[in-house]
Write an enzyme that holds these catalytic residues in place. Structure first.
Site, PDB file in Angstrom:
ATOM      1  CG  ASP A   1     -86.126  65.852  40.148  1.00  0.00           C
ATOM      2  OD1 ASP A   1     -86.261  64.637  40.327  1.00  0.00           O
ATOM      3  OD2 ASP A   1     -86.922  66.552  39.484  1.00  0.00           O
TER       4      ASP A   1
ATOM      5  CG  ASP B   1     -80.919  68.124  38.628  1.00  0.00           C
ATOM      6  OD1 ASP B   1     -81.256  66.930  38.749  1.00  0.00           O
ATOM      7  OD2 ASP B   1     -81.635  68.981  38.069  1.00  0.00           O
TER       8      ASP B   1
ATOM      9  CG  ASP C   1     -82.981  78.478  33.146  1.00  0.00           C
ATOM     10  OD1 ASP C   1     -82.448  78.495  34.275  1.00  0.00           O
ATOM     11  OD2 ASP C   1     -83.855  77.652  32.830  1.00  0.00           O
TER      12      ASP C   1
END
Length: 420
Positions: free
Chosen positions: A57, A59, A134
């Protein structure tokens, strides 16, 4: 924190493979730039590129709100999410996630209960957004116009040193979102990153907080773990930090009392990791059937001793196991159906003569159920003959199958009616 505190790296000097960068994601970013917004590749794709992996992916982070992104891409954009509003861009049959920079304004659309973030749609700048992420390895931004990597939190060094560090105190970040503990395990196992001392010390203290997470979201995170291609390592980490007991309390007793259970699950995870490494298909049904099998089979054995017929006992035991697990993980109905089918097929495998063999061979779940049988046979020697039969019959011609299942030898054979 001001923007000029970021460290800039030349992606080429870090040997980041340019050819691996998604052209579609680059095109989306350039359209946002042309519309007057800032936009960068962000997160796991940069981390994976720096680790020499192939990102799945790509992003994108931007200062455009979801509504502004939609105004640029029109019908090719869909705004999703309530907890975190995002824009999905549809491009050549693929979906690209575009997130707006997060901020800290306490007066905006943000809901926090007992330290846990329930909704967060406050927008800000890139230097605020980085602190809302995070892990340091997931907090890197790539400017596609000049291939520079923007690093506010030492993420590049942590990747180079194979460290998994949270941004901020572990107790605060895990309380905000307990799912981060599972992400810790997944990234550590999948990427070979060592957990920080703060993470190692904090996770065992906060495992109970996972019960506050919606069961559907927990299920999605567990499936990501199951299919991370390093679940064998993740399983050991989850057991070490007591996370597995928290998510699958039905297995606490079987794992403590039976080496067979440990071996069965380890074999299941190892086989799935191997399939993923070979680009073979996997399904959430299979591993969930494996994980819940020890509890179901114990219930089945108790019912058999009370004179229940095998199929009746299996259905009752399956229902009880799935109902107990449902309190923690919201398993979709379709997956529950698949789990039951795999389990029921274990009874059907006992029948190795007559027309029923054809029905079993052509059942939609035959392959998954057969693999499940092989796993059971790997820890129970008494199942080896049965496993050999169903392995052998798949290699035979139709005429040979007919001779095998209708011959005198088949009619005189006796089957063990027990499941182990």
């Amino acid at each position: 924190m001001a923007e000029n505190e970021a460290t800039l790296y030349n992606a080429r000097q870090l040997n980041l493979p340019e050819k691996e960068i998604s052209q579609a994601a680059t095109d989306i970013i350039k359209r946002l730039l042309d519309a007057g917004y800032k936009a960068y590749l962000v997160g796991g794709c940069i981390r994976d590129l720096l680790l020499g992996l192939h990102p799945k992916d790509f992003d994108i982070a931007t200062d455009a709100t979801p509504e502004q992104v939609k105004s640029v891409f029109k019908k090719k954009c869909r705004i999703i999410g309530r907890r975190f509003r995002l824009a999905h861009i549809y491009h050549n049959g693929n979906i690209y996630e575009v997130a707006t920079f997060r901020g800290f304004d306490q007066s905006g659309d943000r809901v926090v209960h007992q330290g846990q973030i329930l909704r967060d749609n406050i927008y800000g700048s890139i230097d605020q957004d980085v602190l809302r992420r995070d892990f340091t390895c997931n907090a890197l931004y790539l400017d596609v116009t000049d291939l520079s990597i923007i690093d506010y939190v030492g993420g590049v060094q942590d990747i180079q040193n194979k460290r998994l560090n949270l941004i901020g105190k572990a107790s605060d970040r895990f309380t905000e979102d307990p799912v981060r503990m599972l992400r810790c395990i997944r990234f550590s196992a999948k990427l070979g990153l060592e957990l920080s001392e703060d993470c190692r010390n904090t996770i065992p203290k906060l495992t109970n907080s996972l019960l506050k997470v919606p069961s559907a979201r927990l299920f999605d995170e567990i499936i990501k773990l199951f299919h991370c291609a390093k679940m064998t390592a993740a399983f050991q980490l989850m057991r070490h930090y007591k996370l597995f007991d928290q998510l699958f309390p039905l297995l606490k007793k079987p794992l403590a009392e039976s080496d067979h259970t440990q071996e069965f699950l380890s074999n299941a995870f190892t086989n799935t990791d191997a399939r993923l490494a070979n680009n073979q298909s996997v399904t959430p049904v299979f591993l969930m059937a494996c994980v819940l099998w020890p509890d179901m089979i114990e219930g089945y054995k108790k019912l058999i001793t009370k004179d229940h017929k095998p199929y009746e006992a299996l259905h009752i035991a399956a229902n009880k196991t799935l109902e107990k697990q449902r309190d923690i993980l919201s398993i979709p109905r379709a997956i529950q159906t698949g789990i039951r089918q795999i389990w029921v097929m274990q009874l059907r495998f006992k029948r190795m003569h007559g027309k029923g063999v054809y029905t079993t061979l052509h059942h939609p779940r035959f392959r998954a159920a057969y693999d499940f049988l092989l796993l059971r046979a790997s820890v129970h020697e008494q199942l080896e003959l049965k496993a050999d039969f169903w392995t052998h019959i798949q290699e035979l011609s139709p005429e040979a199958i007919r001779s095998l299942i209708f011959g005198k030898r088949a009619r005189n054979g006796k089957m063990n009616a027990e499941l182990v």
